[in-house]
Design an enzyme around this catalytic site. Structure first.
Site, mmCIF file in Angstrom:
data_model
loop_
_atom_site.group_PDB
_atom_site.id
_atom_site.type_symbol
_atom_site.label_atom_id
_atom_site.label_comp_id
_atom_site.label_asym_id
_atom_site.label_seq_id
_atom_site.Cartn_x
_atom_site.Cartn_y
_atom_site.Cartn_z
ATOM 1 N N GLY A 192 2.120 1.976 10.946
ATOM 2 C CA GLY A 192 3.082 3.073 10.858
ATOM 3 C C GLY A 192 3.760 3.407 12.169
ATOM 4 O O GLY A 192 4.409 4.439 12.295
ATOM 5 N N SER A 207 3.002 -2.341 10.457
ATOM 6 C CA SER A 207 4.440 -2.420 10.741
ATOM 7 C C SER A 207 5.062 -3.763 10.355
ATOM 8 O O SER A 207 5.916 -4.288 11.078
ATOM 9 C CB SER A 207 4.729 -2.090 12.214
ATOM 10 O OG SER A 207 4.319 -0.768 12.504
ATOM 11 N N GLU A 227 -7.006 4.664 7.788
ATOM 12 C CA GLU A 227 -6.764 6.092 7.509
ATOM 13 C C GLU A 227 -7.984 6.713 6.839
ATOM 14 O O GLU A 227 -8.300 7.883 7.067
ATOM 15 C CB GLU A 227 -5.491 6.242 6.656
ATOM 16 C CG GLU A 227 -4.246 6.039 7.517
ATOM 17 C CD GLU A 227 -3.054 5.449 6.801
ATOM 18 O OE1 GLU A 227 -2.984 5.530 5.561
ATOM 19 O OE2 GLU A 227 -2.177 4.893 7.501
ATOM 20 N N GLY A 278 2.640 -1.215 4.379
ATOM 21 C CA GLY A 278 2.724 0.204 4.042
ATOM 22 C C GLY A 278 4.178 0.608 3.832
ATOM 23 O O GLY A 278 4.764 0.378 2.770
ATOM 24 N N GLY A 279 4.779 1.164 4.868
ATOM 25 C CA GLY A 279 6.123 1.744 4.778
ATOM 26 C C GLY A 279 7.150 0.860 4.089
ATOM 27 O O GLY A 279 7.894 1.323 3.211
ATOM 28 N N ASN A 335 0.867 -1.183 0.000
ATOM 29 C CA ASN A 335 0.000 0.000 0.000
ATOM 30 C C ASN A 335 0.904 1.232 0.000
ATOM 31 O O ASN A 335 1.514 1.550 1.015
ATOM 32 C CB ASN A 335 -0.894 -0.045 1.251
ATOM 33 C CG ASN A 335 -1.743 1.208 1.398
ATOM 34 O OD1 ASN A 335 -1.826 2.035 0.487
ATOM 35 N ND2 ASN A 335 -2.376 1.352 2.558
ATOM 36 N N TRP A 336 0.990 1.875 -1.144
ATOM 37 C CA TRP A 336 1.933 2.998 -1.272
ATOM 38 C C TRP A 336 1.373 4.288 -0.692
ATOM 39 O O TRP A 336 2.056 5.298 -0.645
ATOM 40 C CB TRP A 336 2.327 3.187 -2.751
ATOM 41 C CG TRP A 336 3.048 2.005 -3.331
ATOM 42 C CD1 TRP A 336 3.454 0.878 -2.663
ATOM 43 C CD2 TRP A 336 3.455 1.811 -4.697
ATOM 44 N NE1 TRP A 336 4.077 -0.006 -3.526
ATOM 45 C CE2 TRP A 336 4.087 0.551 -4.780
ATOM 46 C CE3 TRP A 336 3.335 2.569 -5.859
ATOM 47 C CZ2 TRP A 336 4.617 0.036 -5.972
ATOM 48 C CZ3 TRP A 336 3.851 2.068 -7.059
ATOM 49 C CH2 TRP A 336 4.485 0.819 -7.097
ATOM 50 N N LYS A 337 0.118 4.282 -0.287
ATOM 51 C CA LYS A 337 -0.526 5.462 0.317
ATOM 52 C C LYS A 337 -0.269 6.709 -0.533
ATOM 53 O O LYS A 337 -0.197 6.621 -1.753
ATOM 54 C CB LYS A 337 -0.045 5.631 1.768
ATOM 55 C CG LYS A 337 -0.237 4.344 2.593
ATOM 56 C CD LYS A 337 -0.051 4.520 4.058
ATOM 57 C CE LYS A 337 -0.282 3.189 4.761
ATOM 58 N NZ LYS A 337 -0.204 3.276 6.210
ATOM 59 N N HIS A 394 -9.827 1.228 4.824
ATOM 60 C CA HIS A 394 -8.525 1.374 5.488
ATOM 61 C C HIS A 394 -8.690 2.326 6.672
ATOM 62 O O HIS A 394 -9.441 3.295 6.608
ATOM 63 C CB HIS A 394 -7.479 1.913 4.499
ATOM 64 C CG HIS A 394 -6.093 1.885 5.085
ATOM 65 N ND1 HIS A 394 -5.655 2.841 5.966
ATOM 66 C CD2 HIS A 394 -5.084 0.997 4.946
ATOM 67 C CE1 HIS A 394 -4.412 2.537 6.337
ATOM 68 N NE2 HIS A 394 -4.046 1.423 5.738
ATOM 69 N N GLU A 426 -5.949 -4.988 10.415
ATOM 70 C CA GLU A 426 -4.928 -3.974 10.631
ATOM 71 C C GLU A 426 -5.224 -3.207 11.919
ATOM 72 O O GLU A 426 -5.971 -2.213 11.892
ATOM 73 C CB GLU A 426 -4.891 -2.992 9.462
ATOM 74 C CG GLU A 426 -4.536 -3.617 8.139
ATOM 75 C CD GLU A 426 -3.886 -2.592 7.216
ATOM 76 O OE1 GLU A 426 -2.749 -2.801 6.821
ATOM 77 O OE2 GLU A 426 -4.530 -1.563 6.932
HETATM 78 P P1 PGA Z 1 2.554 0.123 7.736
HETATM 79 O O1 PGA Z 1 1.101 0.390 7.075
HETATM 80 O O2 PGA Z 1 3.087 -1.150 7.154
HETATM 81 O O3 PGA Z 1 3.369 1.328 7.345
HETATM 82 O O4 PGA Z 1 2.343 0.026 9.212
HETATM 83 C C1 PGA Z 1 0.208 -0.662 6.849
HETATM 84 C C2 PGA Z 1 -1.070 -0.153 6.233
HETATM 85 O O5 PGA Z 1 -1.527 0.939 6.582
HETATM 86 O O6 PGA Z 1 -1.674 -0.819 5.369
#
Ligand code: PGA
Length: 275
Positions: free
Chosen positions: A197, A237, A121, A258-259, A31-33, A119, A191
């Site tokens: 994050g 994470s 966010e 994500g990251g 997930n490149w956000k 998600h 999640e």
């Molecule tokens: P993260 O994000 O791996 O940076 O914790 C995961 C996500 O939001 O899908």
């Protein structure tokens, strides 16, 4: 007489019997956000395509979720590589006066095969309610996109012992509204918000237990037969260092990253650990 609800132990026994025969190919989603404009996204897509060619990702299925402007170029760059491209969000309506929004048919036309819905966010920063997440899931399915339904509790809910109740509510808002074909296409991502994050991943035990619970809720609100092959991913994470331990859980079918998905080398180490 209504059937008595399926007990945890009954479903677990049924699942274990079937699962042994049907170990699934792990699914790793990046997930490149709101990172990577068109050019950076294309660079990363090329690096991922190169990894696929060298066999570094054999044994896993991969999807990436770039930001909207990069969807079409990235899907062109990855065409034929086996890596699928998915959206990060979708509007429930197919078209209309919804400034800033993107619809499921538009995602399809841009080369997407799936889309993230709900998600945390989106839920926390953009006010997506359970009802909105349901509408988005139905819109995705209507357009033949597979929905990756994200669920998970906040830190306060976790500390209050409400994690299961929250996840159950988020699933119940959507799953009973899907037909059998919709449940077949569904992917669920657990999640926990406190792990996203933050560098603080949930323990493999917490993850496996919650994934088993997700499967049980889906067994009850759809059917046990539909819940057995349901891919349940973990996100929060995930790194190359913890992915193998998390993936070792019997109920864990993949990860949503994500990251660590923003660089080809760290993404590759997760893919290696996942298989
Ligand atoms: P993260 O994000 O791996 O940076 O914790 C995961 C996500 O939001 O899908």
């Amino acid at each position: 007489m209504p059937e008595p609800p399926l007990s945890n132990a009954e479903f677990d026994a049924m699942w274990r019997k079937k699962h042994a025969a049907t170990r699934r190919t792990p699914l790793v989603i990046g997930n490149w956000k709101m990172h990577k404009g068109v050019f950076e996204a294309l660079e990363l897509a090329d690096e991922i395509a190169a990894l696929v060619r060298t066999g570094a990702t054999d044994g896993v299925r991969i999807a990436v979720a770039p930001a909207y402007p990069a969807l079409y170029p990235v899907s062109e760059a990855l065409a034929g590589s086996g890596v699928s491209v998915i959206g990060q969000d979708v509007h429930p309506e197919p078209e209309g006066a919804f400034t800033g929004a993107v619809s499921a048919p538009m995602l399809m036309a841009a080369g997407c095969q799936g889309v993230l819905v709900g998600h945390s966010e989106r839920r926390q920063l953009f006010g997506d309610t359970d009802e909105a997440v349901r509408a988005k899931t139905l819109a995705a399915l209507e357009s033949a996109l597979y929905p990756v339904l994200c669920v998970g509790e906040t830190l306060e809910e976790h500390d209050a012992g409400d994690a299961e109740a929250v996840v159950e509510r988020q699933l119940e808002a959507v799953v009973p509204h899907l037909d059998a074909d919709g449940v077949k296409k569904l992917v669920v991502a657990y999640e926990p918000v406190w792990a996203i994050g933050t560098g603080r991943s949930a323990t493999p035990e917490i993850v496996d237990e919650m994934h088993g619970f997700v499967r049980l809720v889906v067994a009850r609100s759809a059917t046990p037969e539909a819940a057995i092959p349901l891919p349940v991913l973990y996100g929060g994470s995930v790194t190359g260092d913890n992915a193998a331990a998390i993936m070792a859980g019997l109920h864990v079918d993949g990860v949503l990253v994500g990251g660590a998905s923003l660089r080809a080398d760290s993404f590759a180490s997760i893919c290696r650990a996942a298989r």
